[in-house]
Design an enzyme around this catalytic site. Structure first.
Site, mmCIF file in Angstrom:
data_model
loop_
_atom_site.group_PDB
_atom_site.id
_atom_site.type_symbol
_atom_site.label_atom_id
_atom_site.label_comp_id
_atom_site.label_asym_id
_atom_site.label_seq_id
_atom_site.Cartn_x
_atom_site.Cartn_y
_atom_site.Cartn_z
ATOM 1 N N ASP A 126 107.138 57.209 94.480
ATOM 2 C CA ASP A 126 106.175 56.281 93.890
ATOM 3 C C ASP A 126 104.727 56.681 94.163
ATOM 4 O OD1 ASP A 126 107.260 55.408 96.540
ATOM 5 O OD2 ASP A 126 105.597 54.004 96.453
ATOM 6 N N SER B 87 111.654 47.280 107.082
ATOM 7 C CA SER B 87 112.973 47.907 106.992
ATOM 8 C C SER B 87 113.486 48.322 108.364
ATOM 9 C CB SER B 87 112.913 49.144 106.079
ATOM 10 O OG SER B 87 112.035 50.115 106.625
ATOM 11 N N LYS C 184 104.953 53.122 114.416
ATOM 12 C CA LYS C 184 104.606 51.768 113.981
ATOM 13 C C LYS C 184 104.029 50.887 115.089
ATOM 14 C CE LYS C 184 106.093 51.491 109.577
ATOM 15 N NZ LYS C 184 105.265 50.992 108.459
ATOM 16 N N GLY D 225 112.294 58.580 95.907
ATOM 17 C CA GLY D 225 111.267 57.570 96.146
ATOM 18 C C GLY D 225 109.870 58.131 96.035
ATOM 19 N N SER E 110 107.573 61.069 112.466
ATOM 20 C CA SER E 110 107.134 59.675 112.523
ATOM 21 C C SER E 110 108.064 58.720 113.265
ATOM 22 C CB SER E 110 106.883 59.146 111.107
ATOM 23 O OG SER E 110 108.044 59.260 110.312
ATOM 24 N N GLU F 73 107.470 62.675 100.410
ATOM 25 C CA GLU F 73 108.340 61.574 99.999
ATOM 26 C C GLU F 73 109.728 62.102 99.688
ATOM 27 O OE1 GLU F 73 106.028 58.211 97.630
ATOM 28 O OE2 GLU F 73 105.818 60.139 96.623
#
Length: 322
Positions: free
Chosen positions: A213, A81, A56, A211, A307, A207
């Site tokens: 989506d 989060s 990030k 979750g 990640s 995923e």
């Protein structure tokens, strides 16, 4: 949706030049044991060793560094989060400004403490009843802050894509790139870089089962909302893909694999015991998909983004114990 991509390979290259010397160029890990278990050559991009412990920082710094002096003087706001929170907090500190971060009340303690440690002010909310986007936008408007969202921003997406850019520059041609998916920023940037460099590469998102989506959205051809996922992979607890990220991913992502919380635990354990590296649940999902043979057909040369590694010792032990 427009036919003009919001992020290009050149944007990723520009981001790489901007973050050079500030973000780490993270190592690529190899393991003969892993190759044998998976049945291919696996190249692990260790973003768990990035500054703040996750990819990030790439996107946060790329976006924050482009703010005007006037904007930087007022400060930055974000909602997250955990990992984007730390990334914006550190980027703000590096650029000599302040940050206010909206975070869920149940954010892992290690991530809350790290964000505060970088000097950010933290505003908490209930992730199951509150709307973090609305809270963040209202806070930014009220205080006159520049809002840097975790994935719905072209400079953030381009910054995240630098991880894949570095990986391919280092190891050469890959048959597939496996990337964890939360809001979709990492895979959008990674797919932009990977397919810009290697048009024939297969991009696979991963995923948590609870979750899915993005998987549902890609199947439907439009964004699909699900209840807020309850999963150990807190960084992937998204209920709907981002509009901007989905506009990229529907074009460039070839497949989505799903992993269970138990498979994520197994991957965390494997990384710790056999690779001697610590990954958080979200950071382990790509590895989990390979170890559980969820990526089919199996490519020969596979890049995987680990990640993030932001998990405290107590939480890590609790997760591994199941």
């Amino acid at each position: 949706m427009t036919d003009t991509p919001p992020v290009t390979l050149q944007d990723v290259r520009d981001a790489a030049a901007r973050i050079e010397g500030v973000a780490h160029r993270t190592p690529v890990l190899r393991s003969r044991t892993l190759d044998e278990l998976v049945g291919g050559e696996v190249f692990l991009k260790c973003e768990n060793l990035q500054r703040i412990g996750a990819f990030k920082f790439r996107g946060a710094y790329n976006a924050a560094s482009r703010l005007s002096a006037a904007q930087l003087a007022k400060g930055i706001a974000a909602y997250s989060s955990g990992n984007h929170a730390q990334a914006v907090a550190l980027a703000a500190r590096e650029l000599g400004t302040t940050a206010v971060i909206v975070m869920p009340e149940d954010t892992p303690r290690a991530k809350l403490e790290a964000t505060a440690g970088y000097g950010a002010e933290i505003v908490t909310y209930d992730r199951y009843t509150g709307d973090r986007v609305a809270i963040g936008e209202a806070l930014a408007a009220d205080r006159g802050l520049a809002l840097i969202p975790p994935y719905e921003h072209p400079h953030v997406i381009a910054g995240q894509g630098t991880a894949a850019l570095e990986l391919i520059e280092e190891v050469g041609e890959l048959d597939a790139l496996v990337v964890p998916v939360g809001g979709g920023g990492l895979i959008a940037g990674s797919a932009t870089a990977a397919k810009g460099l290697l048009p024939g590469i297969r991009v696979v998102g991963v995923e948590p089962e609870a979750g899915d989506d993005t998987r549902r959205s890609l199947a439907a051809g439009h964004r699909v909302s699900i209840p807020v996922p309850r999963t150990i992979a807190d960084g992937q607890a998204a209920d709907i893909p981002g509009e901007l990220t989905f506009s990229v991913n529907r074009r460039l992502v070839d497949d989505i694999s799903l992993v269970s919380d138990d498979q994520i635990r197994d991957a965390m354990r494997f990384a710790f015991e056999r690779l001697k590296t610590v990954v958080e649940p979200s950071g382990a999902s790509g590895l989990a998909a390979l170890l559980a043979h969820q990526v089919t057909p199996l490519p020969r040369r596979i890049g995987v983004v680990l990640s993030g590694g932001n998990v405290g010792a107590e939480r890590f032990a609790e997760i591994i114990a199941g």
